[in-house]
Design an enzyme around this catalytic site. Structure first.
Site, PDB file in Angstrom:
ATOM      1  N   ILE A   1      36.472  65.442  53.871  1.00 21.07           N
ATOM      2  CA  ILE A   1      36.648  64.134  53.236  1.00 21.07           C
ATOM      3  C   ILE A   1      37.644  63.291  54.037  1.00 21.07           C
ATOM      4  O   ILE A   1      38.499  63.825  54.742  1.00 21.07           O
ATOM      5  CB  ILE A   1      37.095  64.268  51.766  1.00 21.07           C
ATOM      6  CG1 ILE A   1      38.434  65.017  51.671  1.00 21.07           C
ATOM      7  CG2 ILE A   1      36.023  64.921  50.918  1.00 21.07           C
ATOM      8  CD1 ILE A   1      39.036  65.029  50.270  1.00 21.07           C
TER       9      ILE A   1
ATOM     10  N   PHE B   1      45.336  67.668  46.524  1.00 20.48           N
ATOM     11  CA  PHE B   1      45.260  68.839  47.401  1.00 20.48           C
ATOM     12  C   PHE B   1      46.662  69.228  47.861  1.00 20.48           C
ATOM     13  O   PHE B   1      47.438  68.374  48.302  1.00 20.48           O
ATOM     14  CB  PHE B   1      44.414  68.534  48.643  1.00 20.48           C
ATOM     15  CG  PHE B   1      42.946  68.452  48.371  1.00 20.48           C
ATOM     16  CD1 PHE B   1      42.175  69.602  48.314  1.00 20.48           C
ATOM     17  CD2 PHE B   1      42.325  67.223  48.166  1.00 20.48           C
ATOM     18  CE1 PHE B   1      40.806  69.523  48.075  1.00 20.48           C
ATOM     19  CE2 PHE B   1      40.965  67.139  47.928  1.00 20.48           C
ATOM     20  CZ  PHE B   1      40.198  68.298  47.875  1.00 20.48           C
TER      21      PHE B   1
ATOM     22  N   PHE C   1      39.901  73.381  41.212  1.00 16.27           N
ATOM     23  CA  PHE C   1      38.448  73.459  41.433  1.00 16.27           C
ATOM     24  C   PHE C   1      38.086  74.210  42.711  1.00 16.27           C
ATOM     25  O   PHE C   1      36.936  74.617  42.890  1.00 16.27           O
ATOM     26  CB  PHE C   1      37.810  72.063  41.433  1.00 16.27           C
ATOM     27  CG  PHE C   1      38.328  71.131  42.507  1.00 16.27           C
ATOM     28  CD1 PHE C   1      37.876  71.215  43.816  1.00 16.27           C
ATOM     29  CD2 PHE C   1      39.279  70.168  42.189  1.00 16.27           C
ATOM     30  CE1 PHE C   1      38.349  70.360  44.796  1.00 16.27           C
ATOM     31  CE2 PHE C   1      39.755  69.306  43.177  1.00 16.27           C
ATOM     32  CZ  PHE C   1      39.292  69.400  44.482  1.00 16.27           C
ATOM     33  N   ASP C   2      39.068  74.424  43.606  1.00 14.55           N
ATOM     34  CA  ASP C   2      38.778  75.154  44.850  1.00 14.55           C
ATOM     35  C   ASP C   2      40.090  75.600  45.476  1.00 14.55           C
ATOM     36  O   ASP C   2      41.110  74.895  45.383  1.00 14.55           O
ATOM     37  CB  ASP C   2      38.012  74.265  45.834  1.00 14.55           C
ATOM     38  CG  ASP C   2      37.438  75.052  47.010  1.00 14.55           C
ATOM     39  OD1 ASP C   2      37.392  76.292  46.930  1.00 14.55           O
ATOM     40  OD2 ASP C   2      37.024  74.418  48.000  1.00 14.55           O
TER      41      ASP C   2
ATOM     42  N   TYR D   1      35.319  62.107  47.129  1.00 13.38           N
ATOM     43  CA  TYR D   1      33.878  62.270  46.920  1.00 13.38           C
ATOM     44  C   TYR D   1      33.212  61.055  46.282  1.00 13.38           C
ATOM     45  O   TYR D   1      32.065  61.129  45.847  1.00 13.38           O
ATOM     46  CB  TYR D   1      33.616  63.538  46.090  1.00 13.38           C
ATOM     47  CG  TYR D   1      33.956  64.799  46.853  1.00 13.38           C
ATOM     48  CD1 TYR D   1      33.060  65.356  47.760  1.00 13.38           C
ATOM     49  CD2 TYR D   1      35.196  65.409  46.688  1.00 13.38           C
ATOM     50  CE1 TYR D   1      33.374  66.505  48.471  1.00 13.38           C
ATOM     51  CE2 TYR D   1      35.519  66.567  47.394  1.00 13.38           C
ATOM     52  CZ  TYR D   1      34.611  67.099  48.283  1.00 13.38           C
ATOM     53  OH  TYR D   1      34.933  68.236  48.997  1.00 13.38           O
TER      54      TYR D   1
ATOM     55  N   TYR E   1      44.544  75.625  51.432  1.00 12.81           N
ATOM     56  CA  TYR E   1      44.594  74.503  50.508  1.00 12.81           C
ATOM     57  C   TYR E   1      44.276  74.957  49.092  1.00 12.81           C
ATOM     58  O   TYR E   1      43.612  75.978  48.874  1.00 12.81           O
ATOM     59  CB  TYR E   1      43.601  73.414  50.927  1.00 12.81           C
ATOM     60  CG  TYR E   1      42.149  73.810  50.756  1.00 12.81           C
ATOM     61  CD1 TYR E   1      41.474  73.552  49.564  1.00 12.81           C
ATOM     62  CD2 TYR E   1      41.460  74.456  51.784  1.00 12.81           C
ATOM     63  CE1 TYR E   1      40.144  73.943  49.393  1.00 12.81           C
ATOM     64  CE2 TYR E   1      40.135  74.841  51.621  1.00 12.81           C
ATOM     65  CZ  TYR E   1      39.484  74.588  50.420  1.00 12.81           C
ATOM     66  OH  TYR E   1      38.180  74.976  50.255  1.00 12.81           O
TER      67      TYR E   1
END
Length: 455
Positions: free
Chosen positions: A85, A128, A65-66, A111, A55
């Protein structure tokens, strides 16, 4: 004042367009899915299955961010278990193997209002890109040997699950190579399933379920009908079975700590009779389950009246003796020996315990120890003809063992003699050897002897 992701990036200034199909159960636009590359096959991952993905996570302005791709390591989690999530549990459940999709996730599916500082701001809508590589059913076996794999179709309610002896109401549909061989609605107690023609794996499957749950189970031969198969259902040996099971309702059997002494003694008497019936029918595994329940209920019971203590001791003794017999029938002499020892702790000169201990040791090929136990039976109970026969049989086996050992050592030393003779002839012919060589020859012979003895 905290700004939302939309406010931070500017209304209508998103670098990632808000597009895709609403896949939320509520149809509230909380998760939008856009397929970027179609997957293969027709199967989708189910609740509880382990999924493996890559992902990349971004904010709406395109800021990453990731990313699991940056770490070069696939990410895995159990679907539908709240390990990730909410948007992921919803989104990945719609994917096929090989599929690459984009999910736009509103804060309430990600979140929330708190975000995940420092990278994810409060009330952030996230994007995502997810690629699904594989998914695996949940292994529910104690040994984790992949013998029973579960795929949940419909999640159950609560956290409670049936225990040994629980009264269950289920629907089962068993199939082999696409052919349905068993389709029934059943009410029974866990432990009685084999008497209804159910493989042991089905009971283990039911004990892993919650009320109202419906699931698919892949059951390997070890937990199915084994080497023998099932003639009634035309199932061959070593067959892998598939079951669709729904646990409609159940009532747990009382655990030991939930029962008082009177109830434990009463229930022990009931399951002892049930175990005896199973034993008579040749269902030794099922019989052993019943006898183990007696042990678990009464083994550590203390503070009993003299009368109750007498009853409890008699039930425990009978349970250990019967367990020993079950294990002997199941050709598990080590466990039979353990049960006999526990019976002898309660009654040191018990005829059945001593005899069955001898049988267990005989099965373990410990003929010397077995003979001692059978001789003790003969001394205490001279009328026991079976014990006398077993003493003779043990002596015969010991003699055979002794003769075998003699032959092994005779052959071994004969080989050494021939080898020494050959070496001596070579020595005479070629001249004397150095002392060091002689010492090495002795050492080699000792090593050979050790190897021969091991063989």
């Amino acid at each position: 004042m905290t700004m939302t992701a939309d406010e931070q990036t500017g209304e209508g200034q998103h670098s990632i367009p808000m597009e895709g199909e609403d896949i939320t159960p509520k149809q509230d636009g909380g998760v939008l899915k856009l397929v970027k590359r179609e997957g293969t096959g027709t199967e989708l991952p189910m609740i509880g299955e382990k999924v493996f993905v890559h992902y990349v996570g971004s904010l709406l302005d395109g800021t990453h961010f990731d990313s699991s791709r940056d770490r070069e390591e696939r990410f895995s989690f159990e679907l539908g278990k709240g390990q990730v999530i909410k948007a992921w549990d919803i989104g990945v459940a719609t994917m096929k193997v090989g599929e690459l999709s984009q999910f736009i996730c509103k804060p309430e599916y990600a979140y929330g209002s708190s975000g995940s500082p420092p990278k994810i701001p409060p009330s952030a809508t996230l994007v995502f890109e997810v690629e699904l590589f594989e998914f695996r059913g949940e292994d529910i076996t104690e040994d984790e040997d992949q013998g029973i794999i579960r795929r949940i179709v419909t999640r159950g309610q609560g956290y409670s699950k049936p225990n040994e002896g629980a009264a269950v109401e289920v629907t089962v549909e068993g199939s082999y190579e696409g052919h349905i061989f068993d389709e029934r609605e059943l009410k029974f107690e866990i432990g009685d399933g084999v008497s209804l023609g159910l493989p042991v794996g089905v009971e283990k499957a039911i004990m892993a379920m919650e009320q109202g749950e419906e699931a698919l189970f892949n059951i390997k031969p070890k937990y199915g009908y084994g080497n023998a198969g099932n003639a009634k259902y035309n199932i061959p040996g070593e067959a892998t079975l598939n079951y669709r099971i729904k646990l409609v309702a159940f009532e747990k059997a009382k655990e030991s700590w939930e029962m008082n002494t009177v109830e434990k003694l009463e229930q022990s008497g009931i399951v002892k009779e049930k175990g005896t019936q199973y034993f008579k029918e040749g269902k030794y595994k099922q019989a052993s389950v019943q006898y183990k329940r007696i042990v678990s209920w009464l083994e550590h019971e203390s503070g009993l009246s003299e009368e109750d203590e007498k009853k409890a001791k008699a039930l425990r003794l009978a349970a250990h003796l019967n367990l020993a017999m079950c294990y002997l029938k199941l050709q598990e002499p080590n466990q039979a020996l353990e049960s006999c020892d526990k019976a002898l702790e309660l009654d040191a000169s018990n005829e059945k315990a001593l005899f069955r201990k001898g049988e267990a040791l005989f099965g373990m090929k410990e003929f010397d120890r077995a003979k001692d136990d059978f001789q003790q039976v003969v001394q205490l109970y001279p009328a026991n003809k079976a014990a006398k026969s077993q003493v003779v049989l043990c002596q015969k086996r010991l003699k055979e063992q002794h003769e075998k050992d003699k032959r092994i050592y005779a052959n071994m030393f004969q080989k050494f003699a021939e080898r020494d003779s050959k070496k001596e002839a070579e020595r005479v012919k070629g001249g004397s050897k150095e002392n060091g060589d002689d010492e090495m020859e002795v050492e080699n012979r000792e090593n050979d002897a050790a190897s021969e003895a091991k063989a």
